[in-house]
Design an enzyme around this catalytic site. Structure first.
Site, PDB file in Angstrom:
ATOM      1  N   HIS A  16     -10.953 -26.769  -3.133  1.00 49.27           N
ATOM      2  CA  HIS A  16      -9.488 -26.772  -3.137  1.00 49.27           C
ATOM      3  C   HIS A  16      -9.003 -27.538  -1.909  1.00 49.27           C
ATOM      4  O   HIS A  16      -9.410 -27.222  -0.781  1.00 49.27           O
ATOM      5  CB  HIS A  16      -8.945 -25.341  -3.077  1.00 49.27           C
ATOM      6  CG  HIS A  16      -9.348 -24.486  -4.236  1.00 49.27           C
ATOM      7  ND1 HIS A  16      -8.616 -24.404  -5.399  1.00 49.27           N
ATOM      8  CD2 HIS A  16     -10.428 -23.676  -4.415  1.00 49.27           C
ATOM      9  CE1 HIS A  16      -9.216 -23.572  -6.242  1.00 49.27           C
ATOM     10  NE2 HIS A  16     -10.322 -23.123  -5.667  1.00 49.27           N
ATOM     11  N   VAL A  17      -8.134 -28.518  -2.122  1.00 51.91           N
ATOM     12  CA  VAL A  17      -7.584 -29.269  -0.984  1.00 51.91           C
ATOM     13  C   VAL A  17      -6.058 -29.206  -0.922  1.00 51.91           C
ATOM     14  O   VAL A  17      -5.445 -29.815  -0.043  1.00 51.91           O
ATOM     15  CB  VAL A  17      -8.050 -30.748  -0.985  1.00 51.91           C
ATOM     16  CG1 VAL A  17      -9.561 -30.828  -0.803  1.00 51.91           C
ATOM     17  CG2 VAL A  17      -7.613 -31.475  -2.244  1.00 51.91           C
ATOM     18  N   HIS A 136     -13.579 -19.866 -14.444  1.00 48.80           N
ATOM     19  CA  HIS A 136     -13.426 -18.765 -13.494  1.00 48.80           C
ATOM     20  C   HIS A 136     -13.818 -17.523 -14.282  1.00 48.80           C
ATOM     21  O   HIS A 136     -13.051 -17.043 -15.119  1.00 48.80           O
ATOM     22  CB  HIS A 136     -11.987 -18.683 -12.987  1.00 48.80           C
ATOM     23  CG  HIS A 136     -11.767 -17.573 -12.014  1.00 48.80           C
ATOM     24  ND1 HIS A 136     -11.475 -17.794 -10.684  1.00 48.80           N
ATOM     25  CD2 HIS A 136     -11.803 -16.220 -12.163  1.00 48.80           C
ATOM     26  CE1 HIS A 136     -11.342 -16.622 -10.071  1.00 48.80           C
ATOM     27  NE2 HIS A 136     -11.531 -15.658 -10.948  1.00 48.80           N
ATOM     28  N   ASP A 247     -15.971 -23.472  -3.149  1.00 47.75           N
ATOM     29  CA  ASP A 247     -14.712 -22.759  -3.418  1.00 47.75           C
ATOM     30  C   ASP A 247     -13.930 -22.571  -2.124  1.00 47.75           C
ATOM     31  O   ASP A 247     -13.244 -21.561  -1.929  1.00 47.75           O
ATOM     32  CB  ASP A 247     -14.956 -21.414  -4.107  1.00 47.75           C
ATOM     33  CG  ASP A 247     -13.668 -20.803  -4.677  1.00 47.75           C
ATOM     34  OD1 ASP A 247     -12.690 -21.547  -4.883  1.00 47.75           O
ATOM     35  OD2 ASP A 247     -13.637 -19.576  -4.902  1.00 47.75           O
ATOM     36  N   HIS A 251      -5.575 -21.361   3.167  1.00 45.85           N
ATOM     37  CA  HIS A 251      -4.263 -20.713   3.190  1.00 45.85           C
ATOM     38  C   HIS A 251      -3.821 -20.616   4.645  1.00 45.85           C
ATOM     39  O   HIS A 251      -4.651 -20.363   5.531  1.00 45.85           O
ATOM     40  CB  HIS A 251      -4.322 -19.297   2.608  1.00 45.85           C
ATOM     41  CG  HIS A 251      -4.628 -19.237   1.155  1.00 45.85           C
ATOM     42  ND1 HIS A 251      -3.710 -19.527   0.169  1.00 45.85           N
ATOM     43  CD2 HIS A 251      -5.774 -18.905   0.498  1.00 45.85           C
ATOM     44  CE1 HIS A 251      -4.260 -19.371  -1.022  1.00 45.85           C
ATOM     45  NE2 HIS A 251      -5.516 -19.002  -0.850  1.00 45.85           N
TER      46      HIS A 251
END
Length: 343
Positions: A16-17, A136, A247, A251
């Site tokens: 995730h970027v 998922h 993964d 945040h």
């Protein structure tokens, strides 16, 4: 005892970027160690068309430091209503996969699939065009205990899916259980799985030791020790069904340290070092290159990377925080020691 380790440049098959300033902050962390990364599509709004994926890829490429060879591999977000016609456009644009999020299972999954049967025409098109399905692997039935969601997903979704689409390549993302590891081990050659560094290194005690530790909270959640051991056995087995997928999920620190804290561990800063530590813990460094550098591209039908990286057995302290747009980001093990270092 090996003190240096040189391996073919690895890839991250689950990353995730985010977007905007956040993207610009984190992409260099992955680019310094990986040749490619399969980028997750769960933005707001999600990436559901080939045109959106191409535009997102361009934004990621623009954030790669000059002189660094790093290529984002793009995916689309599978929804109940994603038209099968989009699959041909996606394949033509170089998109490699679609991600199945059960609605409500994780961050930005509100638009996810409510019933796998609603997507069957799209899955048929994917099987035809050679795109992979990334799952998922958790049910969101409120009657199912949080720690049992993966095992129930196998029975309710994976087994029927494999029966109905036996030649669709499926990646069971971020495995967390013994049941999941055994299922993938015993499945046909069209089934594989990614495993994260944090699920190899930690069990659920890490979330609660000395108080609530929100930077260890992720989805799927960390499980008991028997499951962690099973994942380590799978990752270090040499089986080409298992490969690296961090993964890594950034945040802002203030949203992790919150009454309703976000799910996700940020591991991209130290990813390959953490994997080396996990493999070293069971004297399996000789299996790291296959897991990190070979099995993923082989399953995706892509060439292996040609360059190499070198790791040295050296203890160093991970920064407590790193910049993240207007906020800060706390990497996993921030302020603590990692025992391998990327040279």
């Amino acid at each position: 005892m090996t003190d240096t380790l040189t391996i073919t440049r690895p890839d991250d098959w689950h990353l995730h970027v985010r977007d905007g300033a956040a993207l610009e902050a984190v992409v260099p962390h992955s680019a310094r160690q990986f040749g490619r990364a399969l980028v997750m599509p769960n933005l707001r709004p999600p990436v559901t068309t080939a045109a959106q994926a191409v535009a997102y890829r361009d934004r990621i490429r623009a954030a790669v430091p000059p002189g660094t060879a790093f290529e984002p591999v793009m995916s689309l977000y599978l929804t109940d209503k994603l038209p099968p016609e989009e699959i041909a456009l996606a394949a033509e644009a170089g998109v490699r996969a679609l991600k199945l999020y059960p609605a409500g299972a994780t961050t930005n999954s509100d638009a996810g699939v409510t019933d796998i049967r609603h997507t069957y025409k799209t899955l048929e098109a994917m099987q035809k065009h050679g795109l992979l399905l990334l799952v998922h692997g958790e049910v969101t039935d409120p009657a199912v205990d949080l720690f049992d969601r993966e095992a129930v997903f196998i029975d309710r979704v994976m087994i029927p899916l494999r029966r109905d689409f036996p030649e669709l390549k499926v990646v069971f993302e971020h495995l967390t259980t013994q049941e999941g590891a055994h299922y993938v081990r015993d499945a046909n050659r069209f089934t594989a799985a990614t495993i994260t560094a944090h699920h190899l290194l930690y069990n659920r005690n890490a979330i609660f030791t000395g108080g609530i530790r929100p930077h260890y909270y992720c989805l799927p959640v960390l499980k008991r020790e028997t499951h962690r051991v099973a994942l380590v056995q799978a990752a270090t087995s040499g089986s080409d069904r298992f490969f690296l997928g961090t993964d890594s999920a950034p945040h802002p620190a203030h949203l992790k340290e919150h009454a309703l804290g976000c799910a996700g561990c940020y591991t991209a800063l130290t990813a390959i070092e953490l994997y080396a530590e996990a493999f070293d813990s069971v004297d399996a460094l000789d299996k790291l290159e296959g897991f990190a550098s070979f099995h993923g591209p082989d399953f995706y039908g892509l060439p292996r990377n040609s360059g190499t990286i070198t790791l040295k057995r050296e203890s160093w302290t991970v920064p407590e925080t790193v910049p993240y747009g207007d906020a800060t980001l706390k990497p996993l093990r921030g302020g603590e020691t990692v025992h391998w270092k990327l040279m």
